[in-house]
Structure formats: structure tokens, C-alpha cells
Design a protein around this motif. Structure first.
Motif, PDB file in Angstrom:
ATOM      1  N   SER B  70     -32.442  26.756 -38.817  1.00 30.46           N
ATOM      2  CA  SER B  70     -31.189  26.537 -39.754  1.00 30.46           C
ATOM      3  C   SER B  70     -30.921  28.131 -39.856  1.00 30.46           C
ATOM      4  N   LEU B  71     -31.934  28.864 -40.554  1.00 33.80           N
ATOM      5  CA  LEU B  71     -31.688  30.262 -40.150  1.00 33.80           C
ATOM      6  C   LEU B  71     -31.223  31.106 -39.601  1.00 33.80           C
ATOM      7  N   ILE B  72     -32.427  31.136 -38.288  1.00 36.20           N
ATOM      8  CA  ILE B  72     -31.511  32.122 -36.978  1.00 36.20           C
ATOM      9  C   ILE B  72     -30.680  31.598 -37.066  1.00 36.20           C
ATOM     10  N   VAL B  73     -30.283  30.271 -36.621  1.00 39.35           N
ATOM     11  CA  VAL B  73     -29.069  29.849 -36.309  1.00 39.35           C
ATOM     12  C   VAL B  73     -27.903  30.134 -36.481  1.00 39.35           C
ATOM     13  N   ALA B  74     -27.855  30.291 -38.259  1.00 43.94           N
ATOM     14  CA  ALA B  74     -26.204  30.838 -38.960  1.00 43.94           C
ATOM     15  C   ALA B  74     -26.153  32.070 -39.010  1.00 43.94           C
ATOM     16  N   SER B  75     -27.488  32.997 -38.848  1.00 44.97           N
ATOM     17  CA  SER B  75     -27.301  34.694 -38.730  1.00 44.97           C
ATOM     18  C   SER B  75     -27.249  34.546 -37.270  1.00 44.97           C
ATOM     19  N   ILE B  76     -27.517  34.497 -36.352  1.00 42.21           N
ATOM     20  CA  ILE B  76     -26.909  34.413 -35.076  1.00 42.21           C
ATOM     21  C   ILE B  76     -25.192  34.779 -35.189  1.00 42.21           C
ATOM     22  N   SER B 199     -18.079  31.087 -41.544  1.00 42.28           N
ATOM     23  CA  SER B 199     -19.339  31.302 -40.380  1.00 42.28           C
ATOM     24  C   SER B 199     -20.701  30.683 -40.786  1.00 42.28           C
ATOM     25  N   PHE B 200     -21.177  31.376 -41.907  1.00 39.82           N
ATOM     26  CA  PHE B 200     -22.554  31.120 -42.457  1.00 39.82           C
ATOM     27  C   PHE B 200     -23.183  29.491 -42.942  1.00 39.82           C
ATOM     28  N   ILE B 201     -22.197  29.519 -43.409  1.00 38.60           N
ATOM     29  CA  ILE B 201     -21.489  27.455 -44.567  1.00 38.60           C
ATOM     30  C   ILE B 201     -21.784  26.582 -43.578  1.00 38.60           C
ATOM     31  N   THR B 202     -21.090  26.664 -42.195  1.00 40.01           N
ATOM     32  CA  THR B 202     -20.580  25.914 -41.525  1.00 40.01           C
ATOM     33  C   THR B 202     -21.673  26.122 -40.902  1.00 40.01           C
ATOM     34  N   SER B 203     -22.534  27.014 -39.930  1.00 34.83           N
ATOM     35  CA  SER B 203     -23.599  26.824 -39.405  1.00 34.83           C
ATOM     36  C   SER B 203     -24.777  25.550 -39.945  1.00 34.83           C
ATOM     37  N   PHE B 204     -24.696  26.363 -41.618  1.00 37.89           N
ATOM     38  CA  PHE B 204     -26.090  26.187 -42.229  1.00 37.89           C
ATOM     39  C   PHE B 204     -25.839  24.246 -42.130  1.00 37.89           C
ATOM     40  N   ASP B 205     -24.466  24.371 -42.705  1.00 37.74           N
ATOM     41  CA  ASP B 205     -24.767  22.532 -42.837  1.00 37.74           C
ATOM     42  C   ASP B 205     -24.052  22.039 -41.738  1.00 37.74           C
ATOM     43  N   GLU B 206     -24.038  22.488 -40.997  1.00 40.61           N
ATOM     44  CA  GLU B 206     -23.178  21.523 -39.601  1.00 40.61           C
ATOM     45  C   GLU B 206     -24.430  20.485 -38.859  1.00 40.61           C
ATOM     46  N   PHE B 207     -23.585  19.236 -38.953  1.00 34.36           N
ATOM     47  CA  PHE B 207     -24.716  17.897 -38.546  1.00 34.36           C
ATOM     48  C   PHE B 207     -24.296  17.373 -37.352  1.00 34.36           C
ATOM     49  N   ILE B 208     -23.111  16.959 -36.889  1.00 33.45           N
ATOM     50  CA  ILE B 208     -23.577  15.614 -35.678  1.00 33.45           C
ATOM     51  C   ILE B 208     -22.806  16.096 -34.796  1.00 33.45           C
ATOM     52  N   VAL B 209     -22.745  18.043 -34.044  1.00 34.01           N
ATOM     53  CA  VAL B 209     -22.456  18.815 -32.793  1.00 34.01           C
ATOM     54  C   VAL B 209     -24.001  18.503 -32.248  1.00 34.01           C
ATOM     55  N   TYR B 211     -26.529  17.534 -34.375  1.00 32.77           N
ATOM     56  CA  TYR B 211     -27.352  16.235 -33.864  1.00 32.77           C
ATOM     57  C   TYR B 211     -27.661  15.778 -32.289  1.00 32.77           C
ATOM     58  N   PHE B 212     -26.624  15.969 -31.601  1.00 32.39           N
ATOM     59  CA  PHE B 212     -26.378  15.768 -30.453  1.00 32.39           C
ATOM     60  C   PHE B 212     -27.761  16.446 -29.610  1.00 32.39           C
ATOM     61  N   LEU B 213     -27.299  17.543 -29.978  1.00 30.73           N
ATOM     62  CA  LEU B 213     -28.272  18.345 -29.013  1.00 30.73           C
ATOM     63  C   LEU B 213     -29.928  18.429 -28.804  1.00 30.73           C
ATOM     64  N   ALA B 214     -30.209  17.640 -30.434  1.00 31.45           N
ATOM     65  CA  ALA B 214     -31.082  18.242 -30.475  1.00 31.45           C
ATOM     66  C   ALA B 214     -31.904  16.942 -30.675  1.00 31.45           C
ATOM     67  N   THR B 215     -33.965  17.168 -29.827  1.00 34.85           N
ATOM     68  CA  THR B 215     -33.764  16.462 -29.690  1.00 34.85           C
ATOM     69  C   THR B 215     -35.198  16.535 -30.205  1.00 34.85           C
ATOM     70  N   ARG B 216     -36.160  17.631 -30.404  1.00 33.48           N
ATOM     71  CA  ARG B 216     -37.537  18.215 -30.727  1.00 33.48           C
ATOM     72  C   ARG B 216     -36.648  19.646 -32.087  1.00 33.48           C
ATOM     73  N   ASN B 217     -36.031  19.841 -31.950  1.00 31.63           N
ATOM     74  CA  ASN B 217     -35.533  21.114 -32.666  1.00 31.63           C
ATOM     75  C   ASN B 217     -34.577  21.103 -33.346  1.00 31.63           C
ATOM     76  N   PHE B 218     -34.965  20.826 -34.489  1.00 28.19           N
ATOM     77  CA  PHE B 218     -34.374  20.566 -36.084  1.00 28.19           C
ATOM     78  C   PHE B 218     -34.083  21.027 -36.705  1.00 28.19           C
ATOM     79  N   THR B 219     -32.344  21.461 -36.922  1.00 25.00           N
ATOM     80  CA  THR B 219     -31.760  22.406 -38.430  1.00 25.00           C
ATOM     81  C   THR B 219     -32.400  21.280 -39.865  1.00 25.00           C
ATOM     82  N   ILE B 220     -31.541  22.604 -40.914  1.00 22.72           N
ATOM     83  CA  ILE B 220     -31.902  21.317 -42.224  1.00 22.72           C
ATOM     84  C   ILE B 220     -31.096  20.056 -42.324  1.00 22.72           C
TER      85      ILE B 220
END
Lengths: 262, 266
Positions: B70-76, B199-209, B211-220
């Protein structure tokens, strides 16, 4: 570049979506008996959420309008804060409040008011509470902006001519705040039509929304075409709501123009 | 008589408003209290307090991984969204007026479209190019959601900006670039600041989009979600508490420093 980014991603996907084999899935939407009822229940939840947001949000907007400048900032921060805190976190928080072993049930039982836990979660009530909590500010903000634009002397005049406070509200404040109300209602209704997370968390398996069906179709059944058809239906419905809301706003401005001309 | 009725209506409004605001804030407070439980199970009120579960989420490999992702994705996502969003806002502000309304609509559409539909569309695009379940894929998806916020916040700053300042600087010999850096940038800084936080908050909080992409790599949020389907454990409360504090601090910064209360999705 932002444009490129958004546009390069969407059209191919959308093209893939609509290129289903036939209209069979669209037909299924209406006739398979399940999907249409899920659609209706999604609409029903959205209506409940919208009503709750208006009923709860209007007093807050009125209160914010009357507050002093410093108080107003505090209130604004309180109202905006849900927009900025995680949805899933707030849902988890509600689980702790509404659950069988949650705050409300534990307290009521300790006070001896009830012996069975109240069914506050995993039903429509729980979902509406959760979603309303998330979207309330979307009604409060445009309403507040609309209320601020009203000239207070109009209300004072009405009151000095003998109108009761409730009449002033019903005949002066409410009609003048309609543009903000329409904007807020549209926004909340549209957003509620697409909810996934809250009904899953707070509705358990007892509440199904269209978004949940679509996700399930893609993730678990790999039924892209059906999911795509349902998505297009959802988009079309949202588009229709937007058009309606736009028409309503135009009517309002027109009516206002006429009054001003008189 | 009239005075008292006015008072009654006022009291009604005040009381309702306070109840509603209470309703807005209380669950989060309960969550924070619960997250400091030292027990094995969540109950209210907790019998003992401690930071046991906060320690747990930082040592447990699964939670740590999700936090890291989550931190990496939000920071990029945040700096890239700022760059793209600011450029788009500038283009909208200065570009040819033809098609401006359409472009703006297209740019802001991810805010209104149901995220389920967006997520599905993105999954469909990213799956064949094998970007699903990867950090670049997540970043790309989050950009789609973050850029509109930046366009709105920076666009709002640009609206109130008097172009003549920039022209004056250029006529005094500043190059377009240095005029931009010294004149435009400082003026739109509040918009950029607000856009960064959104942006940071949106990225950190994003779920459904995601969720579609994630199979093994999970965000918070996805890790919280998948843990919820087993049991509501204290670790979930602790992670939620942590997220809550992080986002609250960021929004506090936004409200006190940025002066942007009302640049939300509306």
C-alpha cells in the motif's frame, strides 16, 4: 497526458464489453428473474440512503450556515472528514458498534432493556447506516453552498410579515436551496448505485447489489459478457438519472428567471 | 410568542445537527478504543489495554507485506498523479477552448463512474498484458482515480490566478520556464498540496478496482477485507486504527494548511 491515460485505458475495454455475442445478456437482465430483482433492491437501497442523507444532512447544513466563522471550520472539518477516511475502516468501525457483541447490543443488554441482541447488522438497515455514513457529506456540502447563497433578508422579511419559522423554511429557505439539494441527491444516488464494499461487509450474504453481481460474475464465474451487459445497464441507468437531474436543474433556473422577471 | 417558536426551531436544528455529527464521529472513536485491546478477542469494553495488536501487525509477514504494498503504490501514484494532473489542468486552462468541456468531462469521469465498472474494464485491459496483480498495474489503476482529484484542485487554483502576472514576468525578460517556476508554481501550490493529499489517501484507501486486479499481492484494504471473511480479529481493528490515524493526520494537514475544505468529489 492525463487525457491519454484515461482514454487509452477506457475505450478498448468498453469496446470489448459491448461486443458481446448478442443481446441475449441484455435480455437476461430483465427476464432471468434474479438480476432484475437485484437491480430493484439496489435502487431501493440507494433511495433509502438518499433519503437518510437528506433528512440527516439538511439540519447539519442549516446549522453550519448559522455557525460563526471559527465554528464553521470545525464543522466543515467534521463533515469532510468521512471523505478522507478509509471506507473499509469506517465499515469495520460500524461492525464494532452494531454487531451482536457490539457497543449498542452490549449496552442495551447490560441495561436490561433487551435480552436478545437486536439484528442491526447483515440486513438492509446495516447497509443503509454504513453507506449513509460514507455519503452524508456529499449532500451537506452542496446544500451548505446553496444555503450560503440565500440572502437572509428574504427570510427576515417573510418572518416580519408574520410567517411562522416553519413556513419560512417551507416557502423560502427550502425552495431556494433546491439546486444544492438536487446536486447532492443526484450525487449520492449515483454513487450508491455502484456500492460494493459496504453491502458485502455490513450486509453479509443477505443483501445483494448489482455491483456485487458484476464482481462475482467476473471474479468467480469468468462470465465477462454477462457482467459487461449488466455494467452497461448500470451505466445507462446512471446516465438517465444524470439527464433527469440536469433537466430538473434547468427547470429550476428557468422558474427562478421567471420569478425575477416578475 | 414568535420568539419562542423561532427558538424552538433553532433548538431542533441544533440538536439534530449535533446528533448527526456525533453519528459521523463516534464509530471511529469506538474503533480506536477497541484497537488498543490487549485481549485475544474484540469485546466492548475491552478489559485490558495495550499495544499488543499494533505490534502484531508490524511483525506478522502478511500484514507487513500488505502495508508495504500500500505504501509503495501510494508513494508512486501520488507524484505521478500530481505531474499528470497538473499538466492536464494547465492544458484545460490554457488549451484551445474547443472540446475543453468534453476533455474535462472525460478527465473527471472516473469520479462518477461506478468503480466496479472501472475495475472490471481495467482488469480486462491489464490482464492480457500481464499487469494484473503487479505493483505497476496497481499504480496505473490508482492513477486513473487520483488524477481527477489533482485536476480539480489544481484547476481551482488556476481559476483564481491572474495570467497577467506571468505575462508581466515574461515581458520583464523571464523565460517561459522560469516564469512558470517562479510565478505559476507558487500560486498553484495550495492546489498541488491538496491534490497530493487526496491522491495519497485515495490510493491508500482504494478497494474495488484493486480487488479486481489482485490475486496474491494485497493492499491494506484488500487484506482487511479478506481477513474479515474469517473473523473480526483485533489485528483488523489495529490496522484500521493505524489507517485512520494516518488519513486523519493527512486530512488535518489539508484542512489547516491547504485551506481546501470543499474540493471533494462534488
Amino acid at each position: 497526458m492525463g487525457v491519454l491515460l484515461t482514454d487509452s485505458v477506457r475505450p478498448p475495454a468498453e469496446a470489448g464489453q459491448t461486443a458481446g455475442p448478442s443481446l441475449a445478456y441484455y435480455q437476461a437482465f430483465w427476464t432471468d428473474g434474479v438480476t432484475f430483482s437485484i437491480f430493484l433492491s439496489t435502487v431501493w437501497i440507494s433511495v433509502l440512503v438518499t433519503v437518510a442523507c437528506v433528512v440527516l444532512g439538511y439540519p447539519v447544513a442549516l446549522f453550519m450556515r448559522r455557525a460563526g466563522p471559527r465554528m464553521r471550520i470545525v464543522l466543515l472539518a467534521l463533515v469532510v472528514s468521512p471523505l478522507l477516511t478509509s471506507v473499509i475502516v469506517r465499515n469495520v468501525a460500524w461492525l464494532l458498534v452494531l454487531g451482536h457483541e457490539g457497543l449498542i447490543n452490549t449496552t442495551l443488554r447490560a441495561l436490561g432493556i433487551i435480552d436478545q441482541p437486536l439484528p442491526l447488522l447483515y440486513n438492509t438497515f446495516g447497509v443503509v447506516v454504513g453507506v449513509t455514513h460514507v455519503y452524508l457529506s456529499f449532500v451537506v456540502l452542496p446544500l451548505f453552498a446553496s444555503l450560503l447563497a440565500i440572502d437572509p433578508s428574504l427570510e427576515e422579511n417573510a418572518a416580519s410579515l408574520g410567517a411562522s419559522p416553519w413556513r419560512v423554511f417551507a416557502h423560502v429557505t427550502l425552495p431556494l436551496s433546491l439546486p444544492g439539494l438536487v446536486a447532492g441527491v443526484t450525487l449520492v444516488f449515483i454513487l450508491s448505485m455502484g456500492i460494493y464494499l459496504t453491502p458485502v461487509i455490513m450486509g453479509g450474504s443477505f443483501v445483494t447489489t448489482l455491483a456485487m453481481t458484476i464482481t462475482d460474475l467476473v471474479r468467480n464465474q469468468y462470465d465477462w459478457a454477462r457482467a459487461a451487459a449488466f455494467s452497461v445497464m448500470l451505466l445507462a441507468f446512471i446516465g438517465a438519472v444524470l439527464v433527469l437531474s440536469y433537466a430538473a436543474t434547468r427547470q429550476l433556473t428557468k422558474a427562478r428567471g421567471k420569478e425575477a422577471a416578475l | 410568542m414568535k420568539e419562542s417558536r423561532e427558538g424552538k426551531k433553532g433548538a431542533f436544528v441544533t440538536i439534530t445537527a449535533c446528533v448527526v455529527l456525533f453519528f459521523l464521529v463516534v464509530p471511529q472513536i469506538i474503533l480506536l478504543i477497541q484497537s488498543f485491546t490487549a485481549e485475544d478477542y474484540l469485546m466492548f469494553p475491552p478489559q485490558a489495554f495495550g499495544i499488543r495488536w499494533y505490534a502484531f501487525i508490524f511483525t506478522d509477514p502478511e500484514w507487513r507485506e500488505a502495508l508495504g504494498t500500500s505504501l509503495i503504490v501510494a508513494s508512486i501514484s501520488t507524484p505521478v498523479a500530481l505531474l499528470l494532473g497538473t499538466m492536464a489542468a494547465l492544458a484545460l486552462d490554457r488549451g484551445p477552448p474547443a472540446g475543453r468541456k468534453f476533455l474535462r468531462g472525460a478527465l473527471l469521469s472516473p469520479m462518477l463512474l461506478p468503480h466496479v465498472v472501472l475495475g472490471m474494464a481495467l482488469y480486462r485491459v491489464l490482464l492480457p498484458i500481464r499487469l494484473d496483480d503487479t505493483i505497476p498495474g496497481f499504480v496505473g489503476a490508482h492513477l486513473l482515480l487520483c488524477v481527477p482529484y489533482v485536476v480539480v484542485t489544481v484547476g481551482a487554483s488556476l481559476e483564481s490566478f491572474d495570467r497577467r502576472f506571468e505575462e508581466a514576468a515574461q515581458s520583464l525578460g523571464a523565460s517561459p520556464f522560469s516564469a512558470f517556476v517562479h510565478i505559476v508554481l507558487p500560486i498553484i501550490r495550495p492546489g498541488i498540496f491538496a491534490g497530493a493529499i487526496f491522491s495519497f489517501i485515495t490510493s491508500f484507501d482504494e478497494f474495488i478496482v484493486t480487488y479486481f486486479l489482485a490475486t496474491r499481492n494485497f493492499t491494506i484494504p484488500i487484506k482487511i477485507f479478506s481477513s474479515l471473511s474469517y473473523q473480526l480479529e483485533p489485528s483488523i481493528a489495529a490496522v484500521s486504527g493505524l489507517t485512520l490515524v494516518l488519513t486523519a493526520v493527512l486530512s488535518g494537514l489539508l484542512i489547516t494548511r491547504g485551506g481546501y475544505g470543499r474540493t471533494g468529489q462534488a
